[in-house]
Design an enzyme around this catalytic site. Sequence first.
Site, PDB file in Angstrom:
ATOM      1  CE1 TYR A   4      -3.735   2.425   0.758  1.00 27.28           C
ATOM      2  CE2 TYR A   4      -2.211   3.216   2.624  1.00 27.28           C
ATOM      3  CZ  TYR A   4      -3.408   3.498   1.848  1.00 27.28           C
ATOM      4  OH  TYR A   4      -4.276   4.588   1.846  1.00 27.28           O
TER       5      TYR A   4
HETATM    6  N1  LIG Z   1     -10.472   5.172   4.433  1.00 24.71           N
HETATM    7  C1  LIG Z   1      -9.226   5.584   4.950  1.00 24.71           C
HETATM    8  O1  LIG Z   1      -8.573   5.409   6.021  1.00 24.71           O
HETATM    9  C2  LIG Z   1      -8.095   6.000   3.684  1.00 24.71           C
HETATM   10  C3  LIG Z   1      -6.833   6.491   4.303  1.00 24.71           C
HETATM   11  C4  LIG Z   1      -5.947   7.006   3.408  1.00 24.71           C
HETATM   12  C5  LIG Z   1      -6.295   6.951   2.020  1.00 24.71           C
HETATM   13  N2  LIG Z   1      -7.334   6.574   1.538  1.00 24.71           N
HETATM   14  C6  LIG Z   1      -7.635   6.437   0.081  1.00 24.71           C
HETATM   15  O2  LIG Z   1      -8.818   7.307  -0.062  1.00 24.71           O
HETATM   16  C7  LIG Z   1      -9.394   6.672  -1.288  1.00 24.71           C
HETATM   17  C8  LIG Z   1     -10.884   6.423  -0.953  1.00 24.71           C
HETATM   18  O3  LIG Z   1     -10.696   5.287   0.102  1.00 24.71           O
HETATM   19  P1  LIG Z   1     -12.143   4.894   1.063  1.00 24.71           P
HETATM   20  O4  LIG Z   1     -11.577   4.329   2.262  1.00 24.71           O
HETATM   21  O5  LIG Z   1     -12.744   6.149   1.164  1.00 24.71           O
HETATM   22  O6  LIG Z   1     -12.763   4.113   0.031  1.00 24.71           O
HETATM   23  P2  LIG Z   1     -13.691   2.491   0.270  1.00 24.71           P
HETATM   24  O7  LIG Z   1     -14.913   2.631   1.080  1.00 24.71           O
HETATM   25  O8  LIG Z   1     -12.456   1.469   0.585  1.00 24.71           O
HETATM   26  O9  LIG Z   1     -13.958   2.214  -1.426  1.00 24.71           O
HETATM   27  C9  LIG Z   1     -12.918   2.132  -2.251  1.00 24.71           C
HETATM   28  C10 LIG Z   1     -13.419   2.736  -3.552  1.00 24.71           C
HETATM   29  O10 LIG Z   1     -12.535   2.244  -4.438  1.00 24.71           O
HETATM   30  C11 LIG Z   1     -13.135   1.579  -5.572  1.00 24.71           C
HETATM   31  N3  LIG Z   1     -12.407   0.344  -6.030  1.00 24.71           N
HETATM   32  C12 LIG Z   1     -11.340  -0.439  -5.053  1.00 24.71           C
HETATM   33  N4  LIG Z   1     -10.917  -1.333  -6.027  1.00 24.71           N
HETATM   34  C13 LIG Z   1     -11.258  -1.160  -7.174  1.00 24.71           C
HETATM   35  C14 LIG Z   1     -11.016  -1.827  -8.402  1.00 24.71           C
HETATM   36  N5  LIG Z   1     -10.268  -2.800  -8.498  1.00 24.71           N
HETATM   37  N6  LIG Z   1     -11.719  -1.210  -9.617  1.00 24.71           N
HETATM   38  C15 LIG Z   1     -12.621  -0.523  -9.547  1.00 24.71           C
HETATM   39  N7  LIG Z   1     -12.830   0.153  -8.319  1.00 24.71           N
HETATM   40  C16 LIG Z   1     -12.296  -0.005  -7.194  1.00 24.71           C
HETATM   41  C17 LIG Z   1     -14.275   0.829  -4.773  1.00 24.71           C
HETATM   42  O11 LIG Z   1     -15.424   0.483  -5.788  1.00 24.71           O
HETATM   43  P3  LIG Z   1     -15.915  -0.817  -5.775  1.00 24.71           P
HETATM   44  O12 LIG Z   1     -15.551  -1.805  -4.855  1.00 24.71           O
HETATM   45  O13 LIG Z   1     -17.225  -0.786  -6.356  1.00 24.71           O
HETATM   46  O14 LIG Z   1     -15.154  -1.444  -7.115  1.00 24.71           O
HETATM   47  C18 LIG Z   1     -14.882   1.912  -3.892  1.00 24.71           C
HETATM   48  O15 LIG Z   1     -15.412   2.793  -4.771  1.00 24.71           O
HETATM   49  C19 LIG Z   1      -8.595   5.423  -1.642  1.00 24.71           C
HETATM   50  O16 LIG Z   1      -7.649   5.837  -2.641  1.00 24.71           O
HETATM   51  C20 LIG Z   1      -7.792   5.056  -0.379  1.00 24.71           C
HETATM   52  O17 LIG Z   1      -6.755   4.534  -0.613  1.00 24.71           O
HETATM   53  C21 LIG Z   1      -8.448   5.812   2.502  1.00 24.71           C
END
Ligand SMILES: NC(=O)c1ccc[n+]([C@@H]2O[C@H](COP(=O)([O-])OP(=O)(O)OC[C@H]3O[C@@H](n4cnc5c(N)ncnc54)[C@H](OP(=O)(O)O)[C@@H]3O)[C@@H](O)[C@H]2O)c1
Length: 266
Positions: free
Chosen positions: A161
């Site tokens: 990651y």
């Molecule tokens: N949550 C945190 O604590 C955190 C912290 C730091 C950074 N981030 C970053 O913020 C962004 C959003 O994260 P989140 O936690 O808010 O989201 P999340 O709830 O984990 O959802 C992830 C999103 O990415 C899509 N996704 C994942 N793998 C995919 C694939 N192979 N093909 C197409 N779509 C895919 C999922 O769609 P489907 O499942 O429908 O495909 C979903 O819409 C990400 O880049 C994550 O790394 C999150």
Amino acid sequence: MSYASDTDRPVAFVTGASAGTGREIALALGAAGYDLAMVARRTAEMEAVAETVRAQGRRALVLTADVRDAQAIENALDSFLDWSRNRVDVVVNAAGYTGPLSPEIGDFSIDEFDSTVATNLRAPFIVLSRLLPIMRAAKAGRIVNIGGNHGIRGRAGRSSYSASKWGLRGLSRSAALEAGPDGVTVNYIAPGPIAVPRMKENWRKLAVSRGLSEEEALKLYVADMGIPLGRPSEMEDIVAMVLYLVGEGGRNVTGQELVVDGGATL
Ligand SMILES: NC(=O)c1ccc[n+]([C@@H]2O[C@H](COP(=O)([O-])OP(=O)(O)OC[C@H]3O[C@@H](n4cnc5c(N)ncnc54)[C@H](OP(=O)(O)O)[C@@H]3O)[C@@H](O)[C@H]2O)c1
């Protein structure tokens, strides 16, 4: 697929719009007046976002694709550019995958590593490969890549990651240098933990496993993550940063890492 006629509205392309932060970013851009195209695997979840956006009078396009599949993204981009008639004002790469949780290097497979990198780094590269030249030719555009503060610091048990998000940071800076002379900005938002439904579920499980209240479990998590402000980010904290970067205030900001983590990386 049916296409509506041209409009003067700006067009946004958002990956990861089916859940969590990407979903909130998509809804906020729709509310801010953008026609919206979305990419993720879960179609029904994106359709719900599209309905909200359409109810506000914008156009919305749902593109179902696994972003680890290069051809699937290319197909989605073909459909998008057909729909938008080659117009793209804002790109947000928000689709992300944490990858193997906790195992150290040597304890997870090369396939797992590839899967994480394909989602978090290669997919944004494919998107930029198609859309950045169009924005540069139009002499305008804003790109926001959602990275993570683990693209700025390492973390044991999150090597794939961290490596993928670190790579996305390099891609963002390099793209900013290439596209700057054409008036296109490229920035990287580096969130720390965000209180998305997925993370809230993790905190609930932590509470159960430790025999703590949910509030106590969150305090423990925040202390463990070393967050000076004492709280995770909310999705709206990231949305606010995106709206800033794509808005008038962000016009002279490019190649930056905007860290939204309560000070965890200080
Ligand atoms: N949550 C945190 O604590 C955190 C912290 C730091 C950074 N981030 C970053 O913020 C962004 C959003 O994260 P989140 O936690 O808010 O989201 P999340 O709830 O984990 O959802 C992830 C999103 O990415 C899509 N996704 C994942 N793998 C995919 C694939 N192979 N093909 C197409 N779509 C895919 C999922 O769609 P489907 O499942 O429908 O495909 C979903 O819409 C990400 O880049 C994550 O790394 C999150």
